[in-house]
Design a protein around this motif. Structure first.
Motif, PDB file in Angstrom:
ATOM      1  N   UNK A 181      11.842 -19.161   5.813  1.00  0.00           N
ATOM      2  CA  UNK A 181      11.816 -20.522   6.338  1.00  0.00           C
ATOM      3  C   UNK A 181      11.784 -21.436   5.120  1.00  0.00           C
ATOM      4  N   UNK A 182      12.892 -22.059   4.827  1.00  0.00           N
ATOM      5  CA  UNK A 182      13.099 -22.834   3.606  1.00  0.00           C
ATOM      6  C   UNK A 182      12.767 -21.918   2.426  1.00  0.00           C
ATOM      7  N   UNK A 183      11.623 -22.095   1.753  1.00  0.00           N
ATOM      8  CA  UNK A 183      11.279 -21.200   0.637  1.00  0.00           C
ATOM      9  C   UNK A 183      10.224 -20.177   1.030  1.00  0.00           C
ATOM     10  N   UNK A 184       9.559 -20.389   2.137  1.00  0.00           N
ATOM     11  CA  UNK A 184       8.486 -19.490   2.567  1.00  0.00           C
ATOM     12  C   UNK A 184       9.064 -18.282   3.296  1.00  0.00           C
ATOM     13  N   UNK A 185       8.228 -17.259   3.473  1.00  0.00           N
ATOM     14  CA  UNK A 185       8.662 -16.043   4.159  1.00  0.00           C
ATOM     15  C   UNK A 185       7.582 -15.550   5.109  1.00  0.00           C
ATOM     16  N   UNK A 186       8.016 -14.944   6.196  1.00  0.00           N
ATOM     17  CA  UNK A 186       7.142 -14.224   7.116  1.00  0.00           C
ATOM     18  C   UNK A 186       7.631 -12.785   7.093  1.00  0.00           C
ATOM     19  N   UNK A 187       6.745 -11.866   6.703  1.00  0.00           N
ATOM     20  CA  UNK A 187       7.127 -10.469   6.493  1.00  0.00           C
ATOM     21  C   UNK A 187       6.293  -9.573   7.393  1.00  0.00           C
ATOM     22  N   UNK A 188       6.962  -8.688   8.120  1.00  0.00           N
ATOM     23  CA  UNK A 188       6.311  -7.697   8.967  1.00  0.00           C
ATOM     24  C   UNK A 188       6.449  -6.334   8.294  1.00  0.00           C
ATOM     25  N   UNK A 189       5.309  -5.710   7.969  1.00  0.00           N
ATOM     26  CA  UNK A 189       5.346  -4.339   7.457  1.00  0.00           C
ATOM     27  C   UNK A 189       4.856  -3.425   8.578  1.00  0.00           C
ATOM     28  N   UNK A 190       4.834  -2.145   8.318  1.00  0.00           N
ATOM     29  CA  UNK A 190       4.311  -1.217   9.315  1.00  0.00           C
ATOM     30  C   UNK A 190       2.782  -1.287   9.404  1.00  0.00           C
ATOM     31  N   UNK A 191       2.118  -2.080   8.531  1.00  0.00           N
ATOM     32  CA  UNK A 191       0.656  -2.150   8.530  1.00  0.00           C
ATOM     33  C   UNK A 191       0.084  -3.559   8.699  1.00  0.00           C
ATOM     34  N   UNK A 192       0.850  -4.605   8.324  1.00  0.00           N
ATOM     35  CA  UNK A 192       0.291  -5.953   8.322  1.00  0.00           C
ATOM     36  C   UNK A 192       1.380  -7.020   8.394  1.00  0.00           C
ATOM     37  N   UNK A 193       0.918  -8.252   8.607  1.00  0.00           N
ATOM     38  CA  UNK A 193       1.763  -9.432   8.553  1.00  0.00           C
ATOM     39  C   UNK A 193       1.492 -10.117   7.217  1.00  0.00           C
ATOM     40  N   UNK A 194       2.534 -10.458   6.503  1.00  0.00           N
ATOM     41  CA  UNK A 194       2.385 -11.160   5.230  1.00  0.00           C
ATOM     42  C   UNK A 194       3.105 -12.500   5.340  1.00  0.00           C
ATOM     43  N   UNK A 195       2.441 -13.558   4.889  1.00  0.00           N
ATOM     44  CA  UNK A 195       3.042 -14.886   4.875  1.00  0.00           C
ATOM     45  C   UNK A 195       3.070 -15.354   3.431  1.00  0.00           C
ATOM     46  N   UNK A 196       4.271 -15.574   2.910  1.00  0.00           N
ATOM     47  CA  UNK A 196       4.459 -15.945   1.520  1.00  0.00           C
ATOM     48  C   UNK A 196       4.757 -17.437   1.452  1.00  0.00           C
ATOM     49  N   UNK A 197       3.916 -18.163   0.712  1.00  0.00           N
ATOM     50  CA  UNK A 197       4.078 -19.597   0.513  1.00  0.00           C
ATOM     51  C   UNK A 197       4.466 -19.813  -0.943  1.00  0.00           C
ATOM     52  N   UNK A 198       5.746 -20.127  -1.173  1.00  0.00           N
ATOM     53  CA  UNK A 198       6.215 -20.382  -2.540  1.00  0.00           C
ATOM     54  C   UNK A 198       5.837 -21.804  -2.904  1.00  0.00           C
ATOM     55  N   UNK A 249       0.841  -1.198   0.000  1.00  0.00           N
ATOM     56  CA  UNK A 249       0.000   0.000   0.000  1.00  0.00           C
ATOM     57  C   UNK A 249       0.879   1.253   0.000  1.00  0.00           C
ATOM     58  N   UNK A 250       0.305   2.362  -0.355  1.00  0.00           N
ATOM     59  CA  UNK A 250       1.025   3.629  -0.319  1.00  0.00           C
ATOM     60  C   UNK A 250       1.496   3.898   1.104  1.00  0.00           C
ATOM     61  N   UNK A 251       2.760   4.167   1.260  1.00  0.00           N
ATOM     62  CA  UNK A 251       3.326   4.441   2.576  1.00  0.00           C
ATOM     63  C   UNK A 251       3.667   3.199   3.384  1.00  0.00           C
ATOM     64  N   UNK A 252       3.379   2.023   2.846  1.00  0.00           N
ATOM     65  CA  UNK A 252       3.691   0.787   3.566  1.00  0.00           C
ATOM     66  C   UNK A 252       5.146   0.417   3.332  1.00  0.00           C
ATOM     67  N   UNK A 253       5.827  -0.004   4.387  1.00  0.00           N
ATOM     68  CA  UNK A 253       7.230  -0.394   4.255  1.00  0.00           C
ATOM     69  C   UNK A 253       7.485  -1.705   5.008  1.00  0.00           C
ATOM     70  N   UNK A 254       8.337  -2.500   4.451  1.00  0.00           N
ATOM     71  CA  UNK A 254       8.728  -3.754   5.085  1.00  0.00           C
ATOM     72  C   UNK A 254       9.753  -3.432   6.161  1.00  0.00           C
ATOM     73  N   UNK A 255       9.490  -3.918   7.364  1.00  0.00           N
ATOM     74  CA  UNK A 255      10.375  -3.623   8.485  1.00  0.00           C
ATOM     75  C   UNK A 255      11.211  -4.826   8.908  1.00  0.00           C
ATOM     76  N   UNK A 256      10.631  -6.032   8.876  1.00  0.00           N
ATOM     77  CA  UNK A 256      11.361  -7.254   9.204  1.00  0.00           C
ATOM     78  C   UNK A 256      10.859  -8.364   8.307  1.00  0.00           C
ATOM     79  N   UNK A 257      11.754  -9.283   7.966  1.00  0.00           N
ATOM     80  CA  UNK A 257      11.364 -10.420   7.130  1.00  0.00           C
ATOM     81  C   UNK A 257      12.230 -11.617   7.477  1.00  0.00           C
TER      82      UNK A 257
END
Length: 124
Positions: free
Chosen positions: A39-56, A28-36
């Motif tokens: 785990x193997x190929x998957x990712x857990x991403x913390x932005x300033x607005x939400x939690x994102x879980x990426x399943x490759x 989103x506009x103004x959203x930034x990734x702060x921590x990521x």
């Protein structure tokens, strides 16, 4: 050690700036990734607005499912550490409106502690 950790199922911290460029189309506009964390190929991403879980998915990992969870929707989370005979650590996150928690398995305690600390910072 990040690649080796990832192959063994341990979470390793990813470069937030690199992911910011990679995911710019869905942020989103103004959203930034702060921590990521990877785990193997998957990712857990913390932005300033939400939690994102990426399943490759698939052989190449080009296909991805991205679960986006606003922090206000996280009801609770739990952490189960490794033991003498149980060598896996487990993270569970309960999302409002879902009966079953999201569950991720880790191979060591160090990485699960880092992710739980990040969850506490953002979701509480």
């Amino acid at each position: 050690m990040g690649l080796l950790d990832g192959l063994l199922g341990n979470a390793s911290e990813n470069d937030a700036q690199e992911l910011q460029q990679e995911l710019t189309q869905i942020l989103a506009t103004g959203e930034r990734i702060e921590k990521a964390y990877a785990i193997i190929r998957d990712q857990i991403i913390f932005t300033n607005k939400r939690l994102m879980m990426v399943d490759k998915q698939g052989v190449t990992g080009k296909k991805r499912e991205i679960l986006s969870v606003p922090y206000r929707s996280i009801e609770r989370f739990s952490m189960e550490t490794t033991g003498h005979f149980d060598l896996d650590a487990e993270l569970k996150i309960w999302i409002r409106g879902q009966a079953e928690p999201i569950s991720k398995t880790f191979r060591d305690d160090r990485s699960i502690h880092d992710i739980c600390r990040a969850l506490a910072e953002y979701a509480l």
